[in-house]
Write an enzyme that holds these catalytic residues in place. Structure first.
Site, PDB file in Angstrom:
ATOM      1  N   LYS A  58       0.828  -1.124  -0.034  1.00  0.00           N
ATOM      2  CA  LYS A  58      -0.004  -0.167  -0.102  1.00  0.00           C
ATOM      3  C   LYS A  58       0.954   1.057   0.024  1.00  0.00           C
ATOM      4  O   LYS A  58       1.333   1.703   0.878  1.00  0.00           O
ATOM      5  CB  LYS A  58      -0.892   0.091   1.040  1.00  0.00           C
ATOM      6  CG  LYS A  58      -2.051   1.254   1.201  1.00  0.00           C
ATOM      7  CD  LYS A  58      -2.388   1.706   2.236  1.00  0.00           C
ATOM      8  CE  LYS A  58      -1.617   3.017   2.862  1.00  0.00           C
ATOM      9  NZ  LYS A  58      -1.902   4.092   1.880  1.00  0.00           N
ATOM     10  N   GLU A 114      -1.269   7.211  -0.003  1.00  0.00           N
ATOM     11  CA  GLU A 114      -2.422   7.552  -0.947  1.00  0.00           C
ATOM     12  C   GLU A 114      -2.083   8.710  -1.600  1.00  0.00           C
ATOM     13  O   GLU A 114      -3.010   9.172  -2.761  1.00  0.00           O
ATOM     14  CB  GLU A 114      -3.887   7.973  -0.190  1.00  0.00           C
ATOM     15  CG  GLU A 114      -3.564   8.754   1.265  1.00  0.00           C
ATOM     16  CD  GLU A 114      -3.099   8.174   2.465  1.00  0.00           C
ATOM     17  OE1 GLU A 114      -2.016   7.351   2.333  1.00  0.00           O
ATOM     18  OE2 GLU A 114      -3.398   8.602   3.579  1.00  0.00           O
ATOM     19  N   GLY A 133       3.720   4.510  13.075  1.00  0.00           N
ATOM     20  CA  GLY A 133       4.557   3.223  13.502  1.00  0.00           C
ATOM     21  C   GLY A 133       4.344   2.546  14.623  1.00  0.00           C
ATOM     22  O   GLY A 133       4.184   1.393  14.838  1.00  0.00           O
ATOM     23  N   GLU A 142      10.666   2.021   9.757  1.00  0.00           N
ATOM     24  CA  GLU A 142      11.572   3.233   9.721  1.00  0.00           C
ATOM     25  C   GLU A 142      10.732   4.493   9.873  1.00  0.00           C
ATOM     26  O   GLU A 142       9.817   4.823   8.984  1.00  0.00           O
ATOM     27  CB  GLU A 142      12.142   3.009   8.153  1.00  0.00           C
ATOM     28  CG  GLU A 142      13.623   3.818   8.257  1.00  0.00           C
ATOM     29  CD  GLU A 142      13.300   5.162   7.741  1.00  0.00           C
ATOM     30  OE1 GLU A 142      13.044   6.129   8.582  1.00  0.00           O
ATOM     31  OE2 GLU A 142      13.928   5.567   6.721  1.00  0.00           O
ATOM     32  N   CYS A 147      13.508  11.675   5.723  1.00  0.00           N
ATOM     33  CA  CYS A 147      13.715  11.223   6.764  1.00  0.00           C
ATOM     34  C   CYS A 147      15.114  11.353   7.571  1.00  0.00           C
ATOM     35  O   CYS A 147      15.100  11.680   8.803  1.00  0.00           O
ATOM     36  CB  CYS A 147      13.413   9.784   6.901  1.00  0.00           C
ATOM     37  SG  CYS A 147      14.591   8.677   5.903  1.00  0.00           S
ATOM     38  N   GLU A 160       9.887  16.349  14.484  1.00  0.00           N
ATOM     39  CA  GLU A 160      10.184  16.624  13.083  1.00  0.00           C
ATOM     40  C   GLU A 160       9.224  17.433  12.434  1.00  0.00           C
ATOM     41  O   GLU A 160       8.063  17.602  12.613  1.00  0.00           O
ATOM     42  CB  GLU A 160       9.952  15.175  12.396  1.00  0.00           C
ATOM     43  CG  GLU A 160      10.930  14.396  12.104  1.00  0.00           C
ATOM     44  CD  GLU A 160      10.564  13.081  11.097  1.00  0.00           C
ATOM     45  OE1 GLU A 160       9.335  12.606  11.221  1.00  0.00           O
ATOM     46  OE2 GLU A 160      11.319  12.791  10.274  1.00  0.00           O
TER      47      GLU A 160
HETATM   48  O1  TXE Z   1       2.837   9.796   7.521  1.00  0.00           O
HETATM   49  P1  TXE Z   1       1.943   8.536   7.664  1.00  0.00           P
HETATM   50  P2  TXE Z   1       2.100  11.230   6.993  1.00  0.00           P
HETATM   51  C1  TXE Z   1       6.769  11.625   9.211  1.00  0.00           C
HETATM   52  C2  TXE Z   1       6.984  13.147   8.883  1.00  0.00           C
HETATM   53  C3  TXE Z   1       5.730  13.414   8.596  1.00  0.00           C
HETATM   54  C4  TXE Z   1       4.711  12.545   9.462  1.00  0.00           C
HETATM   55  C5  TXE Z   1       3.376  12.307   9.201  1.00  0.00           C
HETATM   56  O2  TXE Z   1       7.278  13.832  10.255  1.00  0.00           O
HETATM   57  O3  TXE Z   1       5.264  14.757   9.007  1.00  0.00           O
HETATM   58  O4  TXE Z   1       5.434  11.403   9.573  1.00  0.00           O
HETATM   59  O5  TXE Z   1       3.349  12.300   7.553  1.00  0.00           O
HETATM   60  C6  TXE Z   1       0.128   4.835   6.014  1.00  0.00           C
HETATM   61  N1  TXE Z   1      -2.162   1.786   9.413  1.00  0.00           N
HETATM   62  N2  TXE Z   1       7.291  10.895   8.041  1.00  0.00           N
HETATM   63  O6  TXE Z   1       1.000  11.378   7.732  1.00  0.00           O
HETATM   64  O7  TXE Z   1       0.473   8.575   7.962  1.00  0.00           O
HETATM   65  C7  TXE Z   1      -0.232   6.087   5.197  1.00  0.00           C
HETATM   66  O8  TXE Z   1      -1.210   6.002   4.328  1.00  0.00           O
HETATM   67  C8  TXE Z   1      -1.312   1.601   8.162  1.00  0.00           C
HETATM   68  C9  TXE Z   1       8.631  10.411   7.872  1.00  0.00           C
HETATM   69  O9  TXE Z   1       2.270  11.251   5.572  1.00  0.00           O
HETATM   70  O10 TXE Z   1       2.697   7.571   8.776  1.00  0.00           O
HETATM   71  C10 TXE Z   1       1.116   5.860   4.251  1.00  0.00           C
HETATM   72  O11 TXE Z   1       0.981   4.904   3.215  1.00  0.00           O
HETATM   73  N3  TXE Z   1      -0.793   2.365   7.541  1.00  0.00           N
HETATM   74  C11 TXE Z   1       8.754   9.499   6.959  1.00  0.00           C
HETATM   75  C12 TXE Z   1       2.022   5.593   5.290  1.00  0.00           C
HETATM   76  O12 TXE Z   1       1.492   4.965   6.229  1.00  0.00           O
HETATM   77  C13 TXE Z   1      -1.007   3.616   7.753  1.00  0.00           C
HETATM   78  C14 TXE Z   1       8.123   9.390   5.502  1.00  0.00           C
HETATM   79  C15 TXE Z   1       3.022   6.905   5.948  1.00  0.00           C
HETATM   80  O13 TXE Z   1       2.075   7.762   6.220  1.00  0.00           O
HETATM   81  C16 TXE Z   1      -2.052   4.010   8.740  1.00  0.00           C
HETATM   82  C17 TXE Z   1       6.586  10.129   5.726  1.00  0.00           C
HETATM   83  C18 TXE Z   1      -2.551   2.964   9.603  1.00  0.00           C
HETATM   84  N4  TXE Z   1      -3.226   3.056  10.879  1.00  0.00           N
HETATM   85  C19 TXE Z   1       6.539  10.734   6.672  1.00  0.00           C
HETATM   86  N5  TXE Z   1      -1.991   5.461   8.908  1.00  0.00           N
HETATM   87  C20 TXE Z   1      10.131   8.553   6.884  1.00  0.00           C
HETATM   88  N6  TXE Z   1      10.256   7.742   7.600  1.00  0.00           N
HETATM   89  O14 TXE Z   1      10.685   8.907   5.792  1.00  0.00           O
HETATM   90  C21 TXE Z   1      -1.344   5.945   7.799  1.00  0.00           C
HETATM   91  N7  TXE Z   1      -0.708   4.702   7.009  1.00  0.00           N
END
Ligand code: TXE
Length: 493
Positions: free
Chosen positions: A175, A178, A233, A250, A284, A385
């Site tokens: 997945k 989105e 996470g 990660e 990240c 962050e």
């Molecule tokens: O991340 P999400 P978001 C950090 C960065 C950012 C914050 C939030 O600080 O501002 O995270 O970003 C899926 N069960 N990083 O809201 O929500 C979601 O659909 C399963 C760091 O965009 O964590 C997407 O595919 N999956 C980072 C993925 O998780 C779920 C990169 C990441 O989205 C879910 C991005 C659930 N309950 C953001 N909820 C890095 N480590 O590089 C959401 N998702």
């Protein structure tokens, strides 16, 4: 308008609930395509397909050599289709075309690396110090993997998971975010063309809550590998515990970039800018926390701020631009709030702190590279962050002090040390609790070297030999070549 379909068991499919989601181009805020919004029924179907392909299909039983050939073929096709992929990546993420092309080069290297690594892996013979025993460790695929990826490096992050999962012989349901589904969808066709059998690779699209969460809760999934935010996470880890799944996370970082007074100033200033402003800070491992020795702080920060003000923003095809827009209006709002909070906490604005004023940037989700001076470790802006183009500056006076500051974070993904004194650099590097340390450099990574976090940046490693091991179980097969009774229980009445 193009619509991206789901890909399940080798077949392109519409969502069973007949819903789509708009995909928005960050550089102008316009809807550029649509994506099917999967239902839980579609996700169930995808998981079943991956389960069947693992339990009954040929892929997990193929030889390492065969899977290596297929992965090399994937790399070849990606090379052929590089322009198509790069354009799709830039359309979804808003990053410059040239950056998407670099990403594709990296993706190709990742597939080639795991293609080679898997051919070198053999069973391990164990010396058991007993006669007539053959003891062997065999490396087997973990099973069906749920892969959840973010929007900042959509295909690169996916490749770090897909290439080793396939090399190991796993099947998967992915997945993507989105916000950025295009290149992951294109990859499904690439995998099929390269010879990955139906059911091994499955794509579901939609929100994290509906489409992502079954990948961490479903009993037919053996492992979930996630890259994204810390809060998500934590949820995934908690949900996965219900079925005791293997988990790899990660979760980003708040990465210190340490500059000692004896560093090469030109290089340190230049890299302080790329450390944090590359891809507008949506990285990240961004060096968003500058720790600079007090004696050089004034001039160093003034020059970083002067150059930050000169950074040119623009759309993917704008060859004059040096970086692009933020991923979404909501994300820019978040960054704006973060900066407002930092100023309220006492940070001093040295550059940026606002949207650009140029007329051609008004439609996109742009934000000026921002430098915040006079920060300290207890401030929220130093701890959280922003995931945007925001640099916080702190100062230090001793080696011990800077080590304590750099480790004063719940995260532990990456960091850098700038000094001409290599012994000092090594000493500091040794004491930093972060998964990657650069000395007199920032950002480079190679597929051969493990990548991952200490502390709340997550666990498990991507890339390198450990990146393959994540997707493998070690099975110990003990064979007695001369079976005999041990008479432990002698059978006497
Ligand atoms: O991340 P999400 P978001 C950090 C960065 C950012 C914050 C939030 O600080 O501002 O995270 O970003 C899926 N069960 N990083 O809201 O929500 C979601 O659909 C399963 C760091 O965009 O964590 C997407 O595919 N999956 C980072 C993925 O998780 C779920 C990169 C990441 O989205 C879910 C991005 C659930 N309950 C953001 N909820 C890095 N480590 O590089 C959401 N998702």
């Amino acid at each position: 308008m193009p619509v991206i379909d789901l890909f399940i068991d080798g077949v392109r499919q519409k969502s069973s609930q007949n819903e789509t989601r708009n995909i928005i181009h960050p550089a102008n805020g316009k809807v550029v395509e649509k994506a099917q919004e999967a239902s839980t029924v579609d996700v169930e179907y995808a998981i079943k397909a991956a389960r069947k392909a693992f339990d009954q299909g040929s892929w997990p039983k193929t030889t390492n050599a065969h899977r290596s050939l297929v992965l090399n073929k994937v790399a070849e096709i990606l090379q052929r289709d590089k322009t198509l992929f790069a354009q799709a990546e830039s359309q979804d993420t808003g990053k410059r075309i040239i950056e998407s092309e670099y990403d594709m080069d990296d993706v190709i290297k990742v597939f080639k690396y795991f293609a080679e690594l898997i051919t070198k892996q053999t069973d391990r013979k164990v010396n058991v110090d007993r006669e007539n025993i053959e003891s062997i460790i065999q490396y087997e695929p973990v099973g069906v993997i749920g892969l959840i990826t973010p929007w900042n490096y959509p295909l690169l992050q996916a490749s770090w998971k897909i290439a080793p999962a396939l090399a190991a012989g796993c099947t998967f349901v992915i997945k993507p975010s989105e916000l950025t589904p295009s290149t992951t969808s294109l990859l499904m066709d690439t995998l099929t063309e390269a010879g990955v059998p139906n059911g091994v690779h499955n794509l579901v699209l939609g929100s994290g809550a509906v489409v992502g969460s079954p990948l961490s809760s479903h009993p037919d999934i053996d492992m979930v590998s996630f890259t994204g935010g810390l809060m998500t996470g934590k949820k995934i880890m908690a949900t996965a515990s219900e079925t005791v799944k293997k988990v790899a996370l990660e979760l980003g970082g708040k990465n210190p970039n340490i500059v000692f007074a004896d560093a090469d100033m030109d290089a340190a200033i230049d890299n302080a800018l790329t450390a944090v402003f590359l891809h507008s800070g949506q990285v990240c491992s961004a060096g968003a926390r500058l720790l600079v020795e007090k004696s050089i702080r004034k001039d160093f920060v003034a020059e970083v701020a002067r150059r930050a003000d000169l950074i040119r923003l623009g759309a993917p095809e704008d060859s004059f631009a040096e970086t692009g827009a933020l991923i979404s209006a909501a994300h820019r709002d978040k960054v704006e709030k973060y900066v407002a909070n930092a100023l309220a906490e006492g940070a001093e604005l040295k550059a940026g702190g606002k949207r650009p004023t140029e007329s051609h940037l008004q439609e996109g989700f742009y934000y000026r590279p921002t430098v915040l001076d006079n920060c300290h470790t207890k401030m929220q802006c130093v701890q959280d962050e922003s995931f945007g183009p925001v640099l916080t500056v702190e100062t230090f006076e001793s080696e011990a002090e800077v080590i304590a500051l750099a480790n004063d974070t719940i995260y532990g993904l990456a960091g850098a040390v700038w000094t001409k004194d290599i012994e000092k650099a090594q000493r500091v590097a040794k004491q930093l609790r972060h998964g990657t340390i650069w000395i007199n450099d920032f950002h480079p990574y190679v597929p051969q070297a493990e990548w991952g976090g200490f502390k709340q940046s997550g666990f498990g490693r991507e890339l390198g030999p450990m990146g393959l091991a994540e997707y493998q179980e070690a099975k110990h097969v003990w064979q007695n070549l001369k079976p005999a009774a041990s008479n432990w229980f002698d059978g006497k009445e």
